[in-house]
Design an enzyme around this catalytic site. Structure first.
Site, PDB file in Angstrom:
ATOM      1  N   GLY A  15       1.180  -5.084  -3.526  1.00 50.35           N
ATOM      2  CA  GLY A  15       1.208  -4.578  -2.145  1.00 50.35           C
ATOM      3  C   GLY A  15       2.416  -3.745  -1.747  1.00 50.35           C
ATOM      4  O   GLY A  15       2.679  -3.555  -0.557  1.00 50.35           O
ATOM      5  N   SER A  16       3.137  -3.197  -2.722  1.00 52.17           N
ATOM      6  CA  SER A  16       4.330  -2.416  -2.339  1.00 52.17           C
ATOM      7  C   SER A  16       3.947  -1.121  -1.614  1.00 52.17           C
ATOM      8  O   SER A  16       4.655  -0.680  -0.704  1.00 52.17           O
ATOM      9  CB  SER A  16       5.223  -2.130  -3.546  1.00 52.17           C
ATOM     10  OG  SER A  16       4.604  -1.225  -4.423  1.00 52.17           O
ATOM     11  N   ASN A  17       2.833  -0.512  -2.003  1.00 57.73           N
ATOM     12  CA  ASN A  17       2.392   0.703  -1.292  1.00 57.73           C
ATOM     13  C   ASN A  17       1.976   0.372   0.135  1.00 57.73           C
ATOM     14  O   ASN A  17       2.293   1.105   1.069  1.00 57.73           O
ATOM     15  CB  ASN A  17       1.252   1.396  -2.039  1.00 57.73           C
ATOM     16  CG  ASN A  17       1.772   2.248  -3.174  1.00 57.73           C
ATOM     17  OD1 ASN A  17       2.257   3.353  -2.957  1.00 57.73           O
ATOM     18  ND2 ASN A  17       1.728   1.717  -4.391  1.00 57.73           N
ATOM     19  N   MET A  93      -8.299  -3.535  -7.098  1.00 56.27           N
ATOM     20  CA  MET A  93      -8.696  -3.583  -8.504  1.00 56.27           C
ATOM     21  C   MET A  93     -10.204  -3.601  -8.734  1.00 56.27           C
ATOM     22  O   MET A  93     -10.651  -3.794  -9.859  1.00 56.27           O
ATOM     23  CB  MET A  93      -8.055  -4.792  -9.194  1.00 56.27           C
ATOM     24  CG  MET A  93      -6.533  -4.764  -9.175  1.00 56.27           C
ATOM     25  SD  MET A  93      -5.846  -3.235  -9.846  1.00 56.27           S
ATOM     26  CE  MET A  93      -6.051  -3.582 -11.588  1.00 56.27           C
ATOM     27  N   ARG A  94     -10.980  -3.395  -7.691  1.00 54.93           N
ATOM     28  CA  ARG A  94     -12.438  -3.373  -7.877  1.00 54.93           C
ATOM     29  C   ARG A  94     -12.965  -1.964  -7.633  1.00 54.93           C
ATOM     30  O   ARG A  94     -12.382  -1.217  -6.850  1.00 54.93           O
ATOM     31  CB  ARG A  94     -13.125  -4.331  -6.903  1.00 54.93           C
ATOM     32  CG  ARG A  94     -12.501  -5.667  -6.900  1.00 54.93           C
ATOM     33  CD  ARG A  94     -13.498  -6.792  -6.862  1.00 54.93           C
ATOM     34  NE  ARG A  94     -12.863  -7.927  -7.497  1.00 54.93           N
ATOM     35  CZ  ARG A  94     -13.049  -8.267  -8.764  1.00 54.93           C
ATOM     36  NH1 ARG A  94     -13.907  -7.617  -9.515  1.00 54.93           N
ATOM     37  NH2 ARG A  94     -12.397  -9.280  -9.282  1.00 54.93           N
ATOM     38  N   ASN A 110      -7.309   7.117  -2.756  1.00 55.41           N
ATOM     39  CA  ASN A 110      -6.645   6.217  -3.713  1.00 55.41           C
ATOM     40  C   ASN A 110      -5.385   6.897  -4.233  1.00 55.41           C
ATOM     41  O   ASN A 110      -5.271   8.128  -4.218  1.00 55.41           O
ATOM     42  CB  ASN A 110      -7.603   5.929  -4.883  1.00 55.41           C
ATOM     43  CG  ASN A 110      -7.020   4.937  -5.862  1.00 55.41           C
ATOM     44  OD1 ASN A 110      -6.408   3.939  -5.477  1.00 55.41           O
ATOM     45  ND2 ASN A 110      -7.173   5.200  -7.149  1.00 55.41           N
ATOM     46  N   HIS A 112      -2.859   7.035  -7.675  1.00 58.01           N
ATOM     47  CA  HIS A 112      -2.882   6.714  -9.109  1.00 58.01           C
ATOM     48  C   HIS A 112      -1.545   7.126  -9.725  1.00 58.01           C
ATOM     49  O   HIS A 112      -1.064   8.243  -9.474  1.00 58.01           O
ATOM     50  CB  HIS A 112      -4.037   7.480  -9.778  1.00 58.01           C
ATOM     51  CG  HIS A 112      -4.193   7.118 -11.215  1.00 58.01           C
ATOM     52  ND1 HIS A 112      -4.763   5.929 -11.617  1.00 58.01           N
ATOM     53  CD2 HIS A 112      -3.813   7.765 -12.350  1.00 58.01           C
ATOM     54  CE1 HIS A 112      -4.740   5.873 -12.937  1.00 58.01           C
ATOM     55  NE2 HIS A 112      -4.178   6.966 -13.407  1.00 58.01           N
TER      56      HIS A 112
END
Ligand code: GRF
Length: 193
Positions: A15-17, A93-94, A110, A112
């Site tokens: 959860g750092s973002n 992660m899904r 998202n 990446h």
């Protein structure tokens, strides 16, 4: 004065973002409301951060459901309950099913930790490091039905230095992520023209 925009953040892990986005919104005084953070994992550290930051949290425990269709249906129902302007994936992660991607087309983004289309999928930082490339980076993209394949919105290159370790590279990449993601969110929610 801009009208307030609403975002929802999805994460499964550290959860750092998420924390960087929330802190950045507050620091810059942006009219962005984080309606809630959602996790598929009731033990994810992102939920601790949500508590500390006083952001509402929602959990649908994937493991206890154990069926992808039922889980995704519940996620869709949750998303339909409250309108939002942007759904921000931050270590979720899904894979979102086509039904959700199409329903909220171009509203899901998202981040990446590589320069897509290079090093898609898991462990991208490690893959780039081991491949011996001299430059890697961070990509923010629209979520489509593939894995890390959607339209690229922003990229920032990061040099891999001769004395870098995987750890030092990871640190630099995360630092860029924490700044770039909010910049992209802001530009999508408040386009200049
Ligand atoms: C980040 O490196 C992001 O690029 C990737 O997953 C990681 C999530 O980290 N999609 P965190 O949970 O935000 O700390």
């Amino acid at each position: 004065m801009e009208t307030t925009r609403t975002i929802v953040i999805f994460g499964s892990g550290f959860g750092s973002n998420f924390e960087a986005i929330v802190r950045g919104i507050r620091k810059k005084g942006l009219p962005i409301r984080v309606a809630y953070v959602f996790s598929d994992n009731p033990n994810a550290y992102i939920l601790e951060r949500a508590k500390r930051l006083e952001v509402p949290k929602k959990v649908i425990d994937y493991r206890s459901i154990g069926n992808r269709e039922i889980y995704n249906e519940k996620v869709l129902q949750m998303l339909e309950r409250e309108p939002f302007d942007l759904l921000v994936l931050a270590g979720y992660m899904r894979i979102l099913p086509p039904k959700i991607v199409r329903r909220f087309w171009r509203k899901i983004i998202n981040i990446h930790p590589a320069l897509l289309p290079a090093f898609r999928g898991l462990h991208a930082i490690e893959k780039a490091f081991k491949a011996g490339v001299k430059v890697t980076g961070v990509t923010v993209h629209i979520v489509d039905e593939g894995v890390d394949t959607g339209e690229i919105l922003a990229q920032e290159p990061i040099r891999i230095l001769p004395d870098d370790t995987l750890h030092s590279l990871e640190e630099r990449i995360h630092k860029v992520e924490h700044r770039l993601y909010l910049e992209v969110i802001e530009s999508l929610l408040f386009p200049k023209n």
